[in-house]
Structures are given as structure tokens and as C-alpha cells.
Design a protein around this motif. Structure first.
Motif, PDB file in Angstrom:
ATOM      1  N   MET A  59     -15.574 -75.532   5.480  1.00 18.89           N
ATOM      2  CA  MET A  59     -16.841 -74.882   5.200  1.00 18.89           C
ATOM      3  C   MET A  59     -16.399 -73.329   4.722  1.00 18.89           C
ATOM      4  O   MET A  59     -17.446 -72.738   4.389  1.00 18.89           O
ATOM      5  CB  MET A  59     -17.662 -74.914   6.626  1.00 18.89           C
ATOM      6  N   ARG A  60     -15.244 -72.910   5.050  1.00 18.73           N
ATOM      7  CA  ARG A  60     -15.132 -71.378   5.057  1.00 18.73           C
ATOM      8  C   ARG A  60     -13.842 -71.320   4.041  1.00 18.73           C
ATOM      9  O   ARG A  60     -13.059 -70.416   4.198  1.00 18.73           O
ATOM     10  CB  ARG A  60     -14.842 -70.849   6.190  1.00 18.73           C
ATOM     11  N   TRP A  61     -13.785 -71.926   3.007  1.00 20.52           N
ATOM     12  CA  TRP A  61     -12.642 -71.774   2.128  1.00 20.52           C
ATOM     13  C   TRP A  61     -12.706 -70.191   1.513  1.00 20.52           C
ATOM     14  O   TRP A  61     -13.620 -69.718   1.303  1.00 20.52           O
ATOM     15  CB  TRP A  61     -12.681 -72.773   0.796  1.00 20.52           C
ATOM     16  N   GLU A  67     -33.526 -90.673  -5.579  1.00 16.99           N
ATOM     17  CA  GLU A  67     -32.573 -90.063  -6.798  1.00 16.99           C
ATOM     18  C   GLU A  67     -31.588 -89.028  -6.818  1.00 16.99           C
ATOM     19  O   GLU A  67     -30.344 -89.179  -6.839  1.00 16.99           O
ATOM     20  CB  GLU A  67     -33.614 -89.807  -7.839  1.00 16.99           C
ATOM     21  N   ASN A  68     -31.998 -87.975  -6.054  1.00 24.19           N
ATOM     22  CA  ASN A  68     -31.194 -86.903  -5.641  1.00 24.19           C
ATOM     23  C   ASN A  68     -30.160 -87.278  -4.659  1.00 24.19           C
ATOM     24  O   ASN A  68     -29.121 -86.897  -4.666  1.00 24.19           O
ATOM     25  CB  ASN A  68     -32.046 -85.820  -5.221  1.00 24.19           C
ATOM     26  N   SER A  69     -30.352 -87.943  -3.794  1.00 23.24           N
ATOM     27  CA  SER A  69     -29.439 -88.508  -2.603  1.00 23.24           C
ATOM     28  C   SER A  69     -28.213 -89.224  -3.257  1.00 23.24           C
ATOM     29  O   SER A  69     -27.211 -89.224  -3.027  1.00 23.24           O
ATOM     30  CB  SER A  69     -30.345 -89.198  -1.332  1.00 23.24           C
ATOM     31  N   LEU A  70     -28.935 -90.281  -4.037  1.00 19.59           N
ATOM     32  CA  LEU A  70     -27.713 -91.189  -4.682  1.00 19.59           C
ATOM     33  C   LEU A  70     -26.970 -90.146  -5.653  1.00 19.59           C
ATOM     34  O   LEU A  70     -25.401 -90.340  -5.453  1.00 19.59           O
ATOM     35  CB  LEU A  70     -28.323 -92.154  -5.545  1.00 19.59           C
ATOM     36  N   ALA A  71     -27.694 -89.151  -6.358  1.00 23.34           N
ATOM     37  CA  ALA A  71     -26.545 -88.400  -7.295  1.00 23.34           C
ATOM     38  C   ALA A  71     -25.562 -87.760  -6.150  1.00 23.34           C
ATOM     39  O   ALA A  71     -24.507 -87.454  -6.748  1.00 23.34           O
ATOM     40  CB  ALA A  71     -27.384 -87.470  -8.050  1.00 23.34           C
ATOM     41  N   MET A  72     -26.114 -87.092  -4.969  1.00 17.66           N
ATOM     42  CA  MET A  72     -25.227 -86.361  -4.282  1.00 17.66           C
ATOM     43  C   MET A  72     -24.024 -87.104  -3.852  1.00 17.66           C
ATOM     44  O   MET A  72     -23.040 -86.622  -3.754  1.00 17.66           O
ATOM     45  CB  MET A  72     -25.933 -85.807  -3.251  1.00 17.66           C
ATOM     46  N   GLU A 122     -16.169 -85.274  -7.084  1.00 19.07           N
ATOM     47  CA  GLU A 122     -15.566 -84.061  -6.733  1.00 19.07           C
ATOM     48  C   GLU A 122     -14.256 -84.180  -5.835  1.00 19.07           C
ATOM     49  O   GLU A 122     -13.283 -83.258  -5.860  1.00 19.07           O
ATOM     50  CB  GLU A 122     -16.678 -83.138  -6.177  1.00 19.07           C
ATOM     51  N   LEU A 123     -14.362 -85.185  -4.908  1.00 12.56           N
ATOM     52  CA  LEU A 123     -13.361 -85.272  -4.074  1.00 12.56           C
ATOM     53  C   LEU A 123     -12.064 -86.207  -4.611  1.00 12.56           C
ATOM     54  O   LEU A 123     -11.160 -86.468  -3.972  1.00 12.56           O
ATOM     55  CB  LEU A 123     -13.828 -85.816  -2.658  1.00 12.56           C
ATOM     56  N   PHE A 133      -9.712 -84.099   7.359  1.00  9.99           N
ATOM     57  CA  PHE A 133     -10.408 -83.009   6.641  1.00  9.99           C
ATOM     58  C   PHE A 133     -11.984 -83.261   6.572  1.00  9.99           C
ATOM     59  O   PHE A 133     -12.457 -84.264   5.900  1.00  9.99           O
ATOM     60  CB  PHE A 133      -9.720 -82.854   5.384  1.00  9.99           C
ATOM     61  N   ASP A 134     -12.636 -82.367   6.589  1.00 12.70           N
ATOM     62  CA  ASP A 134     -14.253 -82.606   6.688  1.00 12.70           C
ATOM     63  C   ASP A 134     -15.054 -81.637   5.824  1.00 12.70           C
ATOM     64  O   ASP A 134     -14.477 -80.057   6.130  1.00 12.70           O
ATOM     65  CB  ASP A 134     -14.633 -82.230   8.201  1.00 12.70           C
ATOM     66  N   THR A 135     -15.527 -81.858   5.127  1.00 14.30           N
ATOM     67  CA  THR A 135     -16.345 -81.031   3.988  1.00 14.30           C
ATOM     68  C   THR A 135     -17.788 -81.607   3.873  1.00 14.30           C
ATOM     69  O   THR A 135     -18.233 -82.471   4.886  1.00 14.30           O
ATOM     70  CB  THR A 135     -15.673 -81.122   2.672  1.00 14.30           C
ATOM     71  N   SER A 136     -18.301 -81.065   2.848  1.00 11.54           N
ATOM     72  CA  SER A 136     -19.762 -81.317   2.568  1.00 11.54           C
ATOM     73  C   SER A 136     -20.117 -80.721   1.104  1.00 11.54           C
ATOM     74  O   SER A 136     -19.704 -79.942   0.840  1.00 11.54           O
ATOM     75  CB  SER A 136     -20.887 -80.664   3.565  1.00 11.54           C
ATOM     76  N   PRO A 137     -21.254 -81.272   0.592  1.00 15.19           N
ATOM     77  CA  PRO A 137     -21.449 -80.909  -0.760  1.00 15.19           C
ATOM     78  C   PRO A 137     -22.212 -79.405  -0.807  1.00 15.19           C
ATOM     79  O   PRO A 137     -22.205 -78.747  -1.796  1.00 15.19           O
ATOM     80  CB  PRO A 137     -22.922 -81.831  -1.053  1.00 15.19           C
ATOM     81  N   VAL A 138     -22.437 -79.155   0.424  1.00 21.71           N
ATOM     82  CA  VAL A 138     -23.266 -77.620   0.758  1.00 21.71           C
ATOM     83  C   VAL A 138     -22.464 -76.524   0.976  1.00 21.71           C
ATOM     84  O   VAL A 138     -22.722 -75.483   1.062  1.00 21.71           O
ATOM     85  CB  VAL A 138     -24.612 -77.736   1.372  1.00 21.71           C
ATOM     86  N   TYR A 139     -20.979 -76.955   1.348  1.00 24.94           N
ATOM     87  CA  TYR A 139     -20.126 -75.821   1.877  1.00 24.94           C
ATOM     88  C   TYR A 139     -19.718 -74.882   0.697  1.00 24.94           C
ATOM     89  O   TYR A 139     -19.621 -75.463  -0.279  1.00 24.94           O
ATOM     90  CB  TYR A 139     -19.002 -76.675   2.593  1.00 24.94           C
ATOM     91  N   VAL A 140     -19.337 -73.804   1.126  1.00 21.12           N
ATOM     92  CA  VAL A 140     -19.072 -72.721   0.331  1.00 21.12           C
ATOM     93  C   VAL A 140     -20.029 -72.761  -1.097  1.00 21.12           C
ATOM     94  O   VAL A 140     -19.371 -72.805  -2.230  1.00 21.12           O
ATOM     95  CB  VAL A 140     -17.545 -73.053  -0.027  1.00 21.12           C
ATOM     96  N   GLN A 141     -21.161 -72.824  -0.663  1.00 22.74           N
ATOM     97  CA  GLN A 141     -22.073 -72.448  -1.955  1.00 22.74           C
ATOM     98  C   GLN A 141     -22.080 -73.658  -2.819  1.00 22.74           C
ATOM     99  O   GLN A 141     -22.260 -73.257  -4.263  1.00 22.74           O
ATOM    100  CB  GLN A 141     -22.146 -71.197  -2.622  1.00 22.74           C
ATOM    101  N   GLY A 142     -21.625 -74.971  -2.184  1.00 23.16           N
ATOM    102  CA  GLY A 142     -21.521 -75.929  -3.472  1.00 23.16           C
ATOM    103  C   GLY A 142     -20.308 -76.296  -3.895  1.00 23.16           C
ATOM    104  O   GLY A 142     -19.873 -77.239  -4.809  1.00 23.16           O
TER     105      GLY A 142
END
Length: 242
Positions: free
Chosen positions: A81-83, A158-163, A170-171, A116-125
Motif C-alpha cells: 500500500m505504500r510503495w 460492469e465496473n467490478s468485472l473490469a476491476m 496488472e499483476l 504479498f498483499d495489494t489492491s487496485p486502489v493502493y498507491v493511487q491506483g
């Protein structure tokens, strides 16, 4: 310890099971996240040394072995979350310092971290892409990858599937070791959980993804109203971890 075959587990029984220590997972930037009943992912073959009961070694990584899958997960996980960031050369905001991220990931893996734990919203996306670049330089079977369905602002199907699909891209992976419904319990509580994950059909989709092997372990992270915690455990869903 309750298993994935259990239909119901109240909060008291769940918390007692966590204390038994038979299936624990450390994740995120603090040592957090606990496996309630893991399933689906084959064992990783990383060499590790188990400490004697009550002993916490200071010169080696400690692992927890999932009794259902044989996965050996590092007690210390790496939250992404803090790269570190730096100003872009064109002056338009910041970018991830990828060289430093690569060094940090290499150091962590070199010292036994494999979660390793990440998220689509970490570090401003920007976290998932950066994490994917760093981890893809290592064999896929040397680490466990966790990310989340972080559909806070737009939880249409639609947005959830795209995410979800963007996270795979991305990964740089074709499956998630651990996939979480992100931060249940806030806002309007149960109605918001249902809107984000159930009413839009995403829960059914993710259960099918687990059956297909693209999600090896399905769970959720929690912040907020304990009634939502109890509600999630009351559902007729065999959660793999929390």
C-alpha cells in the motif's frame, strides 16, 4: 478448527478458532489476516525451518502450514500500500520508483517473505502494476499473491468485472492465491456489502472463478460494524480466509 465444509460459524467460535493457531496467515503491512479454512491452492515447495513450540527465531522466517493444502505461508507478509514514489520527469504528478520496489521485493523474498498483499486502489491506483512488475521477475511458485475487489466508488457489475480482470493483467498472473472482498463493514453496513458484492452478481462470479482455479482462496477484509462481521460468517458460503 472449522473447515470449509462448515455451513455456519458464529463470531465466538471463529475467534476461538483463530487462537488455536492451526491455520493462520499473516498478510498486509502489519502482521494481519487469518486463515479460517484454506482450500484450493497446491503446496509451495520453499525450504523453511519450523521453530519449537513457543520459540520465535530471530534469524530466520517463521511459516504457518495450512493443514488443508500444505501451503507454507510466511508469518510476515508484505503489504504493498505504500510503495515509494518520485516526481515524474514531465512534472505531472508522481510515479512509482520501480527500481526501489524491485529491490524491496527481492530483499523480502530473499529473506523468506512469500505473501504479498495489494489492491487496485493502493498507491493511487499504481500498486498492482508495480507489484506485478517486481514479482514477475521471480518464479510464480515462490510467492503467494493477494489482491482485492476494491469497488468502493462504483460497484456496478460492469465496473467490478473490469476491476477483477484488470488486476489479473496488472499483476501479470492468470490466478490469485488469495482474493478478498475489500473492507466490508463500513458505510451503511450490511446493505452496502450486499450492493457491492451480492446484488450485482459478483459473489456468484467469484465462486465460479474459485471453481475454475483462478481464485485459489476467497475471503474478505474487515473494517467497521461487527454486525457485518457476524453477517458474513452466517452466510452459506465456505469462506477460505479472513
Amino acid at each position: 478448527m472449522e473447515t470449509k465444509d462448515s455451513k455456519r460459524m458464529n463470531r465466538r467460535a471463529f475467534l476461538k478458532a483463530l487462537g488455536d493457531g492451526s491455520a493462520r496467515l499473516a498478510g498486509a503491512s502489519a502482521i494481519a489476516g487469518t486463515v479460517a479454512a484454506l482450500a484450493g491452492c497446491g503446496p509451495k515447495h520453499r525450504e523453511s525451518t519450523a521453530a519449537a513450540p513457543g520459540e520465535v527465531p530471530t534469524d530466520k522466517m517463521t511459516y504457518r502450514t495450512n493443514p488443508h493444502t500444505g501451503d507454507r505461508v510466511s508469518l510476515l507478509g508484505y503489504g504493498c500500500m505504500r510503495w515509494p514514489t518520485r516526481p515524474r520527469s514531465d512534472g505531472k504528478g508522481d510515479e512509482v520508483d520501480q527500481e526501489t520496489v524491485n529491490e524491496l521485493v527481492d530483499y523480502a523474498i530473499g529473506h523468506g517473505v512469500n505473501y504479498f498483499d495489494t489492491s487496485p486502489v493502493y498507491v493511487q491506483g499504481l500498486s498492482e502494476r508495480s507489484t506485478g512488475i517486481a514479482l514477475s521477475r521471480h518464479p510464480r511458485d515462490k510467492y503467494f499473491l493477494a489482491t482485492k475487489l476494491s469497488n468502493f466508488s462504483n460497484y456496478t457489475r460492469e465496473n467490478s468485472l473490469a476491476m477483477y480482470r484488470r488486476s489479473l493483467e496488472e499483476l501479470q498472473t492468470d490466478y490469485f492465491d488469495y482474493y478478498l472482498l475489500h473492507s466490508v463493514g463500513g458505510g451503511t453496513g450490511i446493505p452496502l456489502v450486499r450492493a457491492r458484492y451480492f446484488d450485482n452478481g459478483m459473489m456468484d462470479f467469484l465462486l465460479r472463478e474459485r471453481e475454475a482455479g483462478r481464485v485459489r482462496n476467497l475471503g474478505w477484509s474487515f473494517h467497521g460494524d461487527v454486525r457485518v462481521f457476524d453477517y458474513m460468517l452466517s452466510l452459506d458460503i465456505p469462506w477460505d480466509f479472513v
